[in-house]
Design a protein around this motif. Structure first.
Motif, PDB file in Angstrom:
ATOM      1  N   ALA A 156       0.833  -1.205   0.000  1.00  0.00           N
ATOM      2  CA  ALA A 156       0.000   0.000   0.000  1.00  0.00           C
ATOM      3  C   ALA A 156       0.865   1.252   0.000  1.00  0.00           C
ATOM      4  N   SER A 157       1.957   1.225   0.755  1.00  0.00           N
ATOM      5  CA  SER A 157       2.870   2.374   0.761  1.00  0.00           C
ATOM      6  C   SER A 157       3.556   2.549  -0.589  1.00  0.00           C
ATOM      7  N   ILE A 158       3.848   1.434  -1.267  1.00  0.00           N
ATOM      8  CA  ILE A 158       4.446   1.516  -2.605  1.00  0.00           C
ATOM      9  C   ILE A 158       3.446   2.108  -3.590  1.00  0.00           C
ATOM     10  N   VAL A 159       2.165   1.763  -3.449  1.00  0.00           N
ATOM     11  CA  VAL A 159       1.126   2.384  -4.283  1.00  0.00           C
ATOM     12  C   VAL A 159       1.142   3.895  -4.083  1.00  0.00           C
ATOM     13  N   GLU A 160       1.283   4.340  -2.842  1.00  0.00           N
ATOM     14  CA  GLU A 160       1.290   5.783  -2.561  1.00  0.00           C
ATOM     15  C   GLU A 160       2.537   6.456  -3.132  1.00  0.00           C
ATOM     16  N   SER A 161       3.705   5.811  -2.971  1.00  0.00           N
ATOM     17  CA  SER A 161       4.950   6.453  -3.409  1.00  0.00           C
ATOM     18  C   SER A 161       5.060   6.508  -4.929  1.00  0.00           C
ATOM     19  N   THR A 162       4.529   5.492  -5.620  1.00  0.00           N
ATOM     20  CA  THR A 162       4.628   5.473  -7.081  1.00  0.00           C
ATOM     21  C   THR A 162       3.393   6.068  -7.754  1.00  0.00           C
ATOM     22  N   GLY A 163       2.260   6.005  -7.066  1.00  0.00           N
ATOM     23  CA  GLY A 163       1.027   6.534  -7.640  1.00  0.00           C
ATOM     24  C   GLY A 163       0.818   8.007  -7.387  1.00  0.00           C
ATOM     25  N   GLY A 164       1.593   8.570  -6.436  1.00  0.00           N
ATOM     26  CA  GLY A 164       1.544  10.008  -6.194  1.00  0.00           C
ATOM     27  C   GLY A 164       0.319  10.477  -5.448  1.00  0.00           C
ATOM     28  N   MET A 165      -0.356   9.576  -4.738  1.00  0.00           N
ATOM     29  CA  MET A 165      -1.537   9.976  -3.968  1.00  0.00           C
ATOM     30  C   MET A 165      -1.786   8.971  -2.851  1.00  0.00           C
ATOM     31  N   HIS A 166      -2.680   9.340  -1.942  1.00  0.00           N
ATOM     32  CA  HIS A 166      -3.035   8.448  -0.843  1.00  0.00           C
ATOM     33  C   HIS A 166      -3.619   7.147  -1.395  1.00  0.00           C
ATOM     34  N   PHE A 167      -3.375   6.057  -0.700  1.00  0.00           N
ATOM     35  CA  PHE A 167      -3.862   4.744  -1.130  1.00  0.00           C
ATOM     36  C   PHE A 167      -5.377   4.745  -1.347  1.00  0.00           C
ATOM     37  N   ALA A 168      -6.112   5.342  -0.428  1.00  0.00           N
ATOM     38  CA  ALA A 168      -7.582   5.382  -0.551  1.00  0.00           C
ATOM     39  C   ALA A 168      -7.995   6.146  -1.805  1.00  0.00           C
ATOM     40  N   GLU A 169      -7.297   7.226  -2.095  1.00  0.00           N
ATOM     41  CA  GLU A 169      -7.617   8.019  -3.283  1.00  0.00           C
ATOM     42  C   GLU A 169      -7.265   7.251  -4.551  1.00  0.00           C
ATOM     43  N   PHE A 170      -6.142   6.515  -4.508  1.00  0.00           N
ATOM     44  CA  PHE A 170      -5.750   5.750  -5.694  1.00  0.00           C
ATOM     45  C   PHE A 170      -6.787   4.688  -6.017  1.00  0.00           C
ATOM     46  N   LEU A 171      -7.243   3.946  -5.001  1.00  0.00           N
ATOM     47  CA  LEU A 171      -8.257   2.928  -5.252  1.00  0.00           C
ATOM     48  C   LEU A 171      -9.547   3.557  -5.760  1.00  0.00           C
ATOM     49  N   ARG A 172      -9.924   4.702  -5.200  1.00  0.00           N
ATOM     50  CA  ARG A 172     -11.163   5.355  -5.628  1.00  0.00           C
ATOM     51  C   ARG A 172     -11.066   5.811  -7.082  1.00  0.00           C
ATOM     52  N   GLU A 173      -9.950   6.470  -7.450  1.00  0.00           N
ATOM     53  CA  GLU A 173      -9.828   7.024  -8.793  1.00  0.00           C
ATOM     54  C   GLU A 173      -9.523   5.977  -9.859  1.00  0.00           C
ATOM     55  N   ASN A 174      -8.823   4.917  -9.470  1.00  0.00           N
ATOM     56  CA  ASN A 174      -8.330   3.972 -10.472  1.00  0.00           C
ATOM     57  C   ASN A 174      -9.066   2.635 -10.502  1.00  0.00           C
ATOM     58  N   ILE A 175      -9.840   2.337  -9.455  1.00  0.00           N
ATOM     59  CA  ILE A 175     -10.572   1.067  -9.427  1.00  0.00           C
ATOM     60  C   ILE A 175     -12.057   1.287  -9.168  1.00  0.00           C
ATOM     61  N   PHE A 176     -12.393   1.921  -8.036  1.00  0.00           N
ATOM     62  CA  PHE A 176     -13.801   2.016  -7.643  1.00  0.00           C
ATOM     63  C   PHE A 176     -14.625   2.843  -8.649  1.00  0.00           C
ATOM     64  N   GLU A 177     -14.170   4.055  -8.937  1.00  0.00           N
ATOM     65  CA  GLU A 177     -14.948   4.923  -9.842  1.00  0.00           C
ATOM     66  C   GLU A 177     -15.023   4.372 -11.265  1.00  0.00           C
ATOM     67  N   PRO A 178     -13.926   3.884 -11.860  1.00  0.00           N
ATOM     68  CA  PRO A 178     -14.037   3.340 -13.218  1.00  0.00           C
ATOM     69  C   PRO A 178     -15.014   2.168 -13.328  1.00  0.00           C
ATOM     70  N   LEU A 179     -15.168   1.389 -12.254  1.00  0.00           N
ATOM     71  CA  LEU A 179     -16.080   0.252 -12.296  1.00  0.00           C
ATOM     72  C   LEU A 179     -17.477   0.596 -11.782  1.00  0.00           C
ATOM     73  N   GLY A 180     -17.655   1.829 -11.283  1.00  0.00           N
ATOM     74  CA  GLY A 180     -18.952   2.207 -10.736  1.00  0.00           C
ATOM     75  C   GLY A 180     -19.186   1.709  -9.325  1.00  0.00           C
ATOM     76  N   MET A 181     -18.120   1.362  -8.614  1.00  0.00           N
ATOM     77  CA  MET A 181     -18.238   0.891  -7.230  1.00  0.00           C
ATOM     78  C   MET A 181     -18.295   2.113  -6.313  1.00  0.00           C
ATOM     79  N   ASN A 182     -19.395   2.813  -6.364  1.00  0.00           N
ATOM     80  CA  ASN A 182     -19.466   4.141  -5.753  1.00  0.00           C
ATOM     81  C   ASN A 182     -19.603   4.135  -4.240  1.00  0.00           C
ATOM     82  N   SER A 183     -19.927   2.989  -3.650  1.00  0.00           N
ATOM     83  CA  SER A 183     -20.049   2.919  -2.191  1.00  0.00           C
ATOM     84  C   SER A 183     -18.794   2.395  -1.522  1.00  0.00           C
TER      85      SER A 183
END
Length: 563
Positions: free
Chosen positions: A188-215
């Motif tokens: 998770a820390s590697i996701v933050e360091s390479t993705g340039g954002m908080h882990f929660a934000e990365f999952l929201r922008e790159n996984i949850f929102e693209p799939l419509g997992m809005n909750s």
């Protein structure tokens, strides 16, 4: 033209045959699943949600029971449930997305992305973390042995600090497999360091929102909107006890909250990827790597890949106090089954397998019935060489003895069970379904025994009587000791001619014992009654300066130093 028509006809025939091969018996499926759940819980009790997806079509989706037992609030398809370790697949998927974007290399040293980590003795790669072959200790066990209770507020940074503090590896990377929550915290820390954002934000922008997992969300801090959050329970004699944590905000290995409707979208993405691609799914679905000794690693990217009754099954289970979940994919059948429960007394894996059985029974490899075991009379004269005390590899001791015309075993805690003979060397403990087999040597002596339980063989050796240590000799081992990385005390006391190690309050609370008794084997080697084997260490002058507990599951070779 004729060749083209024939080609089209053949293509259609193959497609039709493929679809027919994936036809499943779906008649009355929902009623059957309802019946399975009815055996586990009543409508006014904590339950959960279940979905079945086949060929990307939802065959069943339903909520069961209540999300809040005290208030009687019904579970719904939009109730949030803690996925526990099922969350690891989101962490691994984020890593794969970053790899696809060219932002990280799975075979790079993790210190390239997390330079603040200790300089370990060996290079650890991102791939090692993904596959649980890094040797990084699991943070759940570190907390227990570090006297850190699970009801205190705990963050992701606390996890990372604990990993940095406990710089000892369980083993050289890629020489063994050992499930590690610590490894996924680092991912998770590697996701933050390479993705340039908080882990929660990365999952929201790159996984949850693209799939419509809005909750769906990462529970990373207090104060988030959890009005639809289920409470987690376990059954007690007079009802249910709310036991789910409200203070754990760590992430990477867990703490993803999701709903039935969202998880349907996630499950469908494995069968018909909108996010990622088919090549990525094939990497998830197929073991591809080996340990240094050549053994296959059956863990890919947040999933175990196993064979279930002859079919390839890609799955991961999760459990935290009050919640248990399981997501299983049968890729060759285009089938996904998801079970998410807020009642830890219901086994999510068993429920998943039961649902799979409703759909795949015709495809499963038949279970061959065991040959009937016929009990025979005890030949006491032939059983005499089996008598004595044996020690398992984890330190547990058991004593076998003939009493009259019966053969008995004495287990730790003064538990006595009768052994029923099924051959001259094999016996059954009917109460706990354990087979014991003794191994005679060429000269007729018996020094080895096999304990077979749940399909696994555990070996034990006869205890060779040694001269007991004197009070003065035992006293040399007694003293104040501590774990240097966790700065937690583990003193050794001498009481009533027995040595024992006193445990911190966390071990008493979560593992159920406040001390472990030591039984001398030879030299500085001892067996404990709960923590396996241990050995005292000495300095260059021969003075006792510490001890090592060899293995407690996800922690290996735990070092303790004398103060």
């Amino acid at each position: 033209m004729k060749k083209l028509i024939i080609s089209i006809m053949l293509t259609n025939a193959i497609l039709l045959a493929s679809l027919c091969s994936q036809t499943l018996p779906t008649e009355n499926l929902s009623e059957k699943i309802d019946s399975l759940m009815a055996l586990q819980q009543k409508p006014d009790e904590p339950g959960g949600v279940i979905t079945v997806i086949h060929n990307n079509k939802v065959l069943h989706q339903k909520a069961y029971g209540v999300m809040d037992w005290e208030e009687g609030t019904k579970m719904t398809e939009n109730s949030l449930i803690d996925l526990a370790s099922v969350a690891k697949q989101f962490t691994a998927f984020a890593i794969l997305l970053l790899e696809e974007q060219g932002k990280l290399d799975l075979d790079a040293d993790i210190r390239q992305y997390l330079p603040e980590l200790p300089e370990y003795e060996y290079t650890i790669t991102v791939r090692n973390l993904l596959q649980h072959t890094s040797g990084i200790a699991s943070t759940d066990l570190l907390r227990v042995f570090g006297d850190i209770h699970f009801d205190v507020e705990w963050t992701h940074q606390d996890d990372i600090n604990l990993i940095k503090k406990y710089a000892q590896l369980n083993f050289e990377p890629n020489t063994s497999f050992e499930y590690s929550n610590g490894g996924y915290a680092l991912l998770a820390s590697i996701v933050e360091s390479t993705g340039g954002m908080h882990f929660a934000e990365f999952l929201r922008e790159n996984i949850f929102e693209p799939l419509g997992m809005n909750s769906s969300m990462v529970n990373y801090t207090a104060g988030q909107d959890l009005q639809h959050m289920s409470k987690g329970y376990r059954s007690i004699p007079d009802g249910f006890e709310h036991i789910s944590s409200v203070n754990d905000f760590s992430y990477g290995p867990g703490n993803v909250l999701s709903t039935l409707n969202d998880m349907i979208l996630w499950g469908q993405n494995f069968l018909n990827p909108k996010l990622g691609n088919e090549q990525m799914m094939e990497r998830i679905f197929n073991p591809y790597n080996t340990l240094e000794n050549g053994d296959s690693i059956m863990y890919t990217y947040g999933f175990y890949v196993r064979t279930h009754r002859g079919l390839r099954a890609v799955s991961h289970q999760g459990g935290v106090p009050g919640f248990t979940s399981n997501l299983a994919i049968y890729p060759d059948e285009n089938l996904v089954i998801i079970v998410m429960l807020n009642n830890e007394s219901i086994r999510s894996i068993a429920m998943t397998n039961a649902v799979a059985g409703l759909l795949l029974s015709d495809k499963f490899t038949p279970v061959e019935p065991e040959k009937p075991k016929v009990e025979i009379p005890l030949a006491t004269e032939k059983a005499e060489p089996f008598q004595g005390t044996y020690r398992m590899e984890d330190g547990m001791e058991m004593t076998f003895a003939i009493e009259g015309d019966e053969f008995w075993i004495l287990l730790p805690g003064d538990t006595r069970l009768r052994l029923y003979p099924y051959s001259e060397t094999s016996f059954l403990m009917k109460e706990i379904e354990v087979f014991v087999s003794f191994i005679p040597e060429n000269d007729g002596e018996v020094n080895q025994m096999i304990w077979r339980q749940h399909g696994r063989d555990n070996h034990a050796s006869r205890l060779i009587e040694t001269e007991p240590l004197t009070q003065e000799q035992l006293a040399l081992f007694a003293g104040d000791y501590y774990q240097p990385y966790l700065t937690t005390d583990y003193p050794v006391l001498l009481e009533d001619d027995r040595l024992k190690i006193m445990m911190p309050s966390s071990i008493k609370r979560y593992l159920g014992f406040e001390s472990v008794q030591l039984s001398h084997i030879r030299d500085d080697l001892f067996a404990t009654d709960f923590l396996g084997m241990m050995e005292f260490t000495r300095d260059d002058n021969g003075q006792v300066n510490g001890y090592t507990i060899f293995s407690v599951g996800r922690l290996k070779d735990i070092i303790f130093l004398r103060k």
